[in-house]
Design a protein around this motif. Structure first.
Motif, mmCIF file in Angstrom:
data_model
loop_
_atom_site.group_PDB
_atom_site.id
_atom_site.type_symbol
_atom_site.label_atom_id
_atom_site.label_comp_id
_atom_site.label_asym_id
_atom_site.label_seq_id
_atom_site.Cartn_x
_atom_site.Cartn_y
_atom_site.Cartn_z
ATOM 1 N N ILE A 111 -15.687 -81.781 66.684
ATOM 2 C CA ILE A 111 -16.025 -80.509 67.356
ATOM 3 C C ILE A 111 -17.366 -80.297 67.547
ATOM 4 O O ILE A 111 -17.949 -80.628 66.813
ATOM 5 C CB ILE A 111 -15.168 -79.314 66.506
ATOM 6 C CG1 ILE A 111 -15.417 -78.148 67.365
ATOM 7 C CG2 ILE A 111 -15.783 -79.124 65.154
ATOM 8 C CD1 ILE A 111 -14.386 -76.806 66.501
ATOM 9 N N TYR A 164 -19.941 -76.906 68.161
ATOM 10 C CA TYR A 164 -20.124 -75.490 68.144
ATOM 11 C C TYR A 164 -21.410 -75.048 67.712
ATOM 12 O O TYR A 164 -22.201 -75.772 67.525
ATOM 13 C CB TYR A 164 -18.896 -75.239 66.827
ATOM 14 C CG TYR A 164 -19.419 -75.436 65.636
ATOM 15 C CD1 TYR A 164 -20.138 -74.845 64.778
ATOM 16 C CD2 TYR A 164 -19.029 -76.707 65.020
ATOM 17 C CE1 TYR A 164 -20.545 -75.067 63.484
ATOM 18 C CE2 TYR A 164 -19.331 -77.240 63.926
ATOM 19 C CZ TYR A 164 -19.912 -76.325 62.881
ATOM 20 O OH TYR A 164 -20.332 -76.810 61.803
ATOM 21 N N SER A 194 -13.352 -68.015 58.001
ATOM 22 C CA SER A 194 -12.258 -68.034 58.831
ATOM 23 C C SER A 194 -12.307 -67.238 60.226
ATOM 24 O O SER A 194 -11.604 -67.234 61.003
ATOM 25 C CB SER A 194 -10.735 -67.429 58.105
ATOM 26 O OG SER A 194 -11.077 -66.263 57.664
ATOM 27 N N ASP A 206 -14.795 -69.077 65.360
ATOM 28 C CA ASP A 206 -13.981 -69.947 65.944
ATOM 29 C C ASP A 206 -13.958 -71.261 65.666
ATOM 30 O O ASP A 206 -12.864 -72.042 65.881
ATOM 31 C CB ASP A 206 -14.321 -69.813 67.469
ATOM 32 C CG ASP A 206 -14.343 -68.605 68.005
ATOM 33 O OD1 ASP A 206 -13.259 -67.563 67.639
ATOM 34 O OD2 ASP A 206 -14.770 -67.941 69.099
ATOM 35 N N PHE A 207 -15.029 -71.947 65.259
ATOM 36 C CA PHE A 207 -15.010 -73.172 64.807
ATOM 37 C C PHE A 207 -13.941 -73.536 63.839
ATOM 38 O O PHE A 207 -13.231 -74.631 63.725
ATOM 39 C CB PHE A 207 -16.379 -73.780 64.506
ATOM 40 C CG PHE A 207 -17.181 -73.303 63.314
ATOM 41 C CD1 PHE A 207 -16.876 -73.640 62.197
ATOM 42 C CD2 PHE A 207 -17.904 -72.307 63.379
ATOM 43 C CE1 PHE A 207 -17.436 -73.158 61.070
ATOM 44 C CE2 PHE A 207 -18.582 -71.776 62.491
ATOM 45 C CZ PHE A 207 -18.207 -72.349 60.980
ATOM 46 N N SER A 208 -14.087 -72.612 62.829
ATOM 47 C CA SER A 208 -12.922 -72.539 61.622
ATOM 48 C C SER A 208 -11.725 -72.780 62.137
ATOM 49 O O SER A 208 -10.711 -73.307 61.626
ATOM 50 C CB SER A 208 -13.388 -71.552 60.353
ATOM 51 O OG SER A 208 -14.836 -71.772 60.034
ATOM 52 N N LYS A 209 -11.389 -71.697 63.050
ATOM 53 C CA LYS A 209 -10.083 -71.447 63.400
ATOM 54 C C LYS A 209 -9.422 -72.931 64.234
ATOM 55 O O LYS A 209 -8.362 -73.225 64.057
ATOM 56 C CB LYS A 209 -10.243 -70.497 64.399
ATOM 57 C CG LYS A 209 -10.239 -69.077 63.795
ATOM 58 C CD LYS A 209 -10.414 -67.853 64.827
ATOM 59 C CE LYS A 209 -10.523 -66.486 64.140
ATOM 60 N NZ LYS A 209 -10.626 -65.329 65.208
ATOM 61 N N ASN A 210 -10.390 -73.327 65.051
ATOM 62 C CA ASN A 210 -10.078 -74.766 65.516
ATOM 63 C C ASN A 210 -9.897 -75.809 64.629
ATOM 64 O O ASN A 210 -8.946 -76.790 64.652
ATOM 65 C CB ASN A 210 -11.373 -75.143 66.515
ATOM 66 C CG ASN A 210 -11.260 -74.264 67.868
ATOM 67 O OD1 ASN A 210 -10.133 -73.594 68.041
ATOM 68 N ND2 ASN A 210 -12.275 -74.026 68.373
ATOM 69 N N ILE A 211 -10.576 -75.879 63.522
ATOM 70 C CA ILE A 211 -10.467 -76.789 62.515
ATOM 71 C C ILE A 211 -9.230 -76.937 61.739
ATOM 72 O O ILE A 211 -8.436 -77.681 61.525
ATOM 73 C CB ILE A 211 -11.808 -76.913 61.633
ATOM 74 C CG1 ILE A 211 -12.904 -77.423 62.301
ATOM 75 C CG2 ILE A 211 -11.357 -77.540 60.312
ATOM 76 C CD1 ILE A 211 -14.428 -77.256 61.495
ATOM 77 N N LEU A 225 -6.485 -75.304 62.953
ATOM 78 C CA LEU A 225 -5.332 -75.506 63.763
ATOM 79 C C LEU A 225 -5.006 -76.880 64.216
ATOM 80 O O LEU A 225 -4.007 -77.452 64.095
ATOM 81 C CB LEU A 225 -5.656 -74.637 65.172
ATOM 82 C CG LEU A 225 -4.799 -74.854 66.433
ATOM 83 C CD1 LEU A 225 -3.571 -74.203 65.976
ATOM 84 C CD2 LEU A 225 -5.275 -74.284 67.495
ATOM 85 N N ASN A 226 -6.290 -77.535 64.219
ATOM 86 C CA ASN A 226 -6.352 -79.211 64.770
ATOM 87 C C ASN A 226 -6.217 -80.192 63.448
ATOM 88 O O ASN A 226 -5.571 -81.170 63.772
ATOM 89 C CB ASN A 226 -7.266 -79.505 65.649
ATOM 90 C CG ASN A 226 -7.416 -78.675 67.034
ATOM 91 O OD1 ASN A 226 -6.081 -78.426 67.577
ATOM 92 N ND2 ASN A 226 -8.470 -78.080 67.309
#
Length: 299
Positions: free
Chosen positions: A261, A263, A245, A248-253, A255-256
């Motif tokens: 993506i 990264y 978590s 950033d790529f996990s946060k974006n996944i 979130l969206n």
């Protein structure tokens, strides 16, 4: 194995073979075509994995009905469930009154839960309702070779609130890195008062499914992984059990929920397609090494 599952697995094998040959084919097409091809294959693989997981979810739900029905029949064959408040027993960190069914002691006795496991293959637990907690007093679930008696659901959990409302709970939850689909039903005394619960659980990701998913390769080095909404890697070739978590790529996944993506992770530029599977609160991600694909398109 049902025909539906066989068909889906066949499609997965077909995609696996197609994707494995991608590394040979990409040398003959342009860079843009490579990435287009990878995105399409990744999307197709992810969608098929999600469908396969959905079929397993339906299968586990169906199994949970029969498992819990069998568990209840066995339990009530001993008589009515009751609490003896004149006796006390230490379960985990708690001193509790003793739970019985008929004259059969349930608290810290494994006879019934082990019989449920033997007949259904499911984990089984019996709970006592005590001071805003639903405390596990008998179970065949283990941690470090010890039964997890004394663990509990607190009054802010969905399980607790369903049970005290005399409703059945069905849902996925995690314990010590393992994800389960659990069905839990209230236990009533002779006065129809909720005094506890009985539940069965089945692992969401069995060894067979995990092996299939682990064998999928995207291009030369790409792979499939699964994480939950907390960012914990449920299945991953390198980081299983770790929490992702912070990236950033996990946060974006998270979130969206669904999409594509690009990264960089540990110095490697990646391209991934991901989908959210709501019933299990999982994110299925197929990822490819961007630099491998780029170099292959030049060869």
């Amino acid at each position: 194995m049902s025909i539906k599952i066989k068909i889906i697995i066949s499609y997965l094998i077909l995609i696996l073979l197609t994707v494995s040959f991608l590394g040979i084919l990409i040398g003959k097409i342009t860079k843009d075509a490579v990435f287009k091809e990878v995105k399409e294959k990744s999307q197709c693989v992810t969608e098929l994995i999600t469908t396969t997981i959905s079929v397993r979810n339906d299968s586990i739900i169906e199994k949970s009905y029969s498992d819990l029905d069998s568990a209840e029949k066995l339990l009530y064959s001993f008589g009515n469930v009751n609490i003896d408040n004149t006796k006390s027993i230490k379960v985990g960190d708690y001193y509790l009154p003793v739970l019985y069914v008929g004259s059969q002691m349930l608290s810290l006795d494994t006879k019934i839960v082990d019989a449920i496991h033997k007949s259904t293959g499911s984990t089984a637990s019996i709970f006592l309702l005590n001071k805003n907690k639903l405390i596990r007093v008998s179970t065949n679930r283990f941690e470090d070779n010890k039964r997890v008696d004394g663990t509990y659901y607190s009054d802010d959990s969905d399980v607790y609130n369903k049970i005290i409302s005399n409703q059945e709970y069905l849902g996925s939850n995690s314990y010590k890195g393992e994800s389960y689909l659990s069905r839990i039903k209230p236990l009533l005394n002779k006065d129809k008062k909720v005094i506890g619960a009985i539940g069965v659980g089945n692992s969401l990701l069995n060894n067979y499914l995990e092996k299939i998913l682990s064998n999928i390769k995207i291009g030369k080095t790409g792979y499939v992984y699964i994480m939950n909404s907390d960012g914990k890697a449920i299945m991953h070739p390198n980081d299983k059990g770790k929490n992702l978590s912070e990236y950033d790529f996990s946060k974006n996944i998270i979130l969206n929920k669904n999409g594509t993506i690009e990264y960089t992770h540990k110095g490697v530029h990646k391209l991934a397609y991901y989908m959210y599977f709501k019933p299990w609160n999982w994110y299925i991600v197929t990822t490819a090494n961007y630099d491998d694909l780029a170099s292959s398109s030049k060869s």
